[in-house]
Write a protein that holds these residues in place. Structure first.
Motif, short mmCIF file in Angstrom:
data_model
loop_
_atom_site.label_atom_id
_atom_site.label_comp_id
_atom_site.label_asym_id
_atom_site.label_seq_id
_atom_site.Cartn_x
_atom_site.Cartn_y
_atom_site.Cartn_z
N ILE A 32 0.89 -1.17 0.00
CA ILE A 32 0.00 0.00 0.00
C ILE A 32 0.92 1.21 0.00
O ILE A 32 1.62 1.49 0.98
CB ILE A 32 -0.91 0.02 1.25
N THR A 33 0.92 1.96 -1.11
CA THR A 33 1.87 3.07 -1.26
C THR A 33 1.14 4.35 -1.65
O THR A 33 1.36 4.92 -2.71
CB THR A 33 2.94 2.74 -2.33
N ASP A 34 0.25 4.80 -0.77
CA ASP A 34 -0.48 6.04 -1.04
C ASP A 34 0.47 7.24 -0.94
O ASP A 34 1.52 7.18 -0.30
CB ASP A 34 -1.64 6.20 -0.06
N HIS A 35 0.06 8.33 -1.57
CA HIS A 35 0.89 9.53 -1.60
C HIS A 35 0.92 10.21 -0.23
O HIS A 35 -0.10 10.67 0.28
CB HIS A 35 0.35 10.53 -2.63
N ASP A 36 2.11 10.25 0.36
CA ASP A 36 2.36 11.04 1.57
C ASP A 36 1.47 10.67 2.75
O ASP A 36 1.21 11.50 3.63
CB ASP A 36 2.22 12.54 1.27
N GLU B 225 0.00 -11.06 2.05
CA GLU B 225 0.86 -10.27 2.94
C GLU B 225 0.79 -8.80 2.53
O GLU B 225 0.92 -8.47 1.35
CB GLU B 225 2.30 -10.76 2.83
N ILE B 226 0.57 -7.92 3.49
CA ILE B 226 0.56 -6.49 3.23
C ILE B 226 1.94 -5.92 3.51
O ILE B 226 2.50 -6.11 4.60
CB ILE B 226 -0.49 -5.75 4.08
N VAL B 227 2.50 -5.25 2.52
CA VAL B 227 3.79 -4.57 2.67
C VAL B 227 3.51 -3.10 2.96
O VAL B 227 2.97 -2.39 2.11
CB VAL B 227 4.63 -4.70 1.39
N PRO B 228 3.81 -2.62 4.16
CA PRO B 228 3.53 -1.22 4.48
C PRO B 228 4.48 -0.28 3.73
O PRO B 228 5.69 -0.47 3.73
CB PRO B 228 3.76 -1.14 6.00
N GLY B 229 3.90 0.70 3.08
CA GLY B 229 4.73 1.64 2.32
C GLY B 229 4.01 2.95 2.09
O GLY B 229 2.89 3.18 2.57
N LEU B 230 4.64 3.82 1.34
CA LEU B 230 4.05 5.09 0.93
C LEU B 230 4.85 5.61 -0.26
O LEU B 230 5.94 5.11 -0.55
CB LEU B 230 4.05 6.12 2.06
N GLU B 231 4.30 6.60 -0.95
CA GLU B 231 4.99 7.27 -2.05
C GLU B 231 5.18 8.72 -1.65
O GLU B 231 4.21 9.49 -1.58
CB GLU B 231 4.20 7.14 -3.35
N LEU B 232 6.41 9.09 -1.37
CA LEU B 232 6.73 10.40 -0.85
C LEU B 232 7.00 11.38 -2.00
O LEU B 232 7.73 11.07 -2.93
CB LEU B 232 7.97 10.31 0.05
#
Length: 269
Positions: free
Chosen positions: A34-38, A56-63
């Motif tokens: 899950i790589t939502d913006h900011d 499996e959920i990989v925690p993330g974001l798009e900075l």
């Protein structure tokens, strides 16, 4: 089976985290980032929804950062949310200020607009404004809104608030995250080889080799650069949902092996 770049309704995706999880399972995904913006506010719902599946959920974001006066996005995987919460709140407020300035520009051009209420922790962006323009009848499509008004340097465009690649990478590294350059060949502020050198000097740890915008030749070049700089390879569809206008990406389109995820986990602090 590995999907490392996806968005939900917590930024500019059209599926909720639960809907994204269900769609990913149907597509054969086994590990989903899950790589939502900011923002990381979609993680909790996604993790809860994935619990009943073999996913499996990989925690993330798009900075969002700015380099050479152009937007440059950096994915961050496995950040510590407690360390990231306060700095991200300022980034979120910056996105809100940017959206408001774009609305003011549109109003001055004769297109007054009000964005719908957004939930707590949702980052507004140009796709939200484009959708609102369609609903108001100012344009026929989101693509028209971008082409006429919201494109880079368009009449209603507003630059991101200054946040350098050095600041962005330092923030992610300080939170234990693995920083990865998202879709390098979409960047318009310099040659990939030159910018990558600067990113590596700032502490970059990986490159998004597989992305819908990148040709097989570009992917091969990025693989070579990853070997040259000893960088991690990642990839994803940059999926925004089935109803995201102008998108041709599909979940699990690369059929990436789960083995790509292991070195990313190992690199996370």
């Amino acid at each position: 089976m590995l999907e490392l770049h996806c968005h939900t309704t917590f930024s500019d995706g059209t599926l909720t985290p639960t809907q994204l999880v269900e769609t990913a399972v149907q597509a054969g995904v086994r590990a989903l980032a899950i790589t939502d913006h900011d923002t990381f506010n979609g993680w909790e719902e996604a993790i809860g929804a994935a619990a009943k599946y073999d996913l499996e959920i990989v925690p993330g974001l798009e900075l969002s950062t700015v380099h050479n006066h152009c937007s440059l996005h950096i994915l961050g995987f496995y950040p510590n949310p407690q360390l990231l919460r306060e700095p991200l709140q300022e980034r979120l407020e910056g996105r809100k200020r940017r959206a408001q300035r774009m609305l003011e520009k549109l109003a001055s051009l004769g297109y007054p607009l009000t964005l719908p209420e957004m939930g707590e922790g949702i980052a507004p962006g140009r796709p939200h404004i484009a959708s609102a323009m369609v609903k108001a009848g100012y344009v026929q499509s989101s693509r028209e809104a971008f082409d006429r008004f919201l494109r880079d340097e368009g009449p209603a465009y507003v630059h991101y608030e200054k946040f350098s690649i050095q600041d962005g990478i330092a923030l992610l590294r300080s939170c234990g995250a693995v920083p990865v350059w998202a879709h390098p060949y979409l960047f318009r502020g310099g040659a990939v080889e030159e910018v990558l050198r600067e990113l590596v000097e700032a502490g970059l740890m990986g490159v998004e080799v597989y992305h819908p915008s990148q040709s097989p030749q570009q992917q091969e070049r990025l693989r070579q650069l990853c070997k040259e700089y000893s960088l991690l390879e990642t990839g994803g569809s940059d999926y925004h949902g089935p109803t995201f206008e102008g998108s041709h990406s599909q979940l699990n389109m690369w059929h990436l092996p789960l083995s790509l995820l292991e070195p990313i986990k190992a690199a996370a602090q």
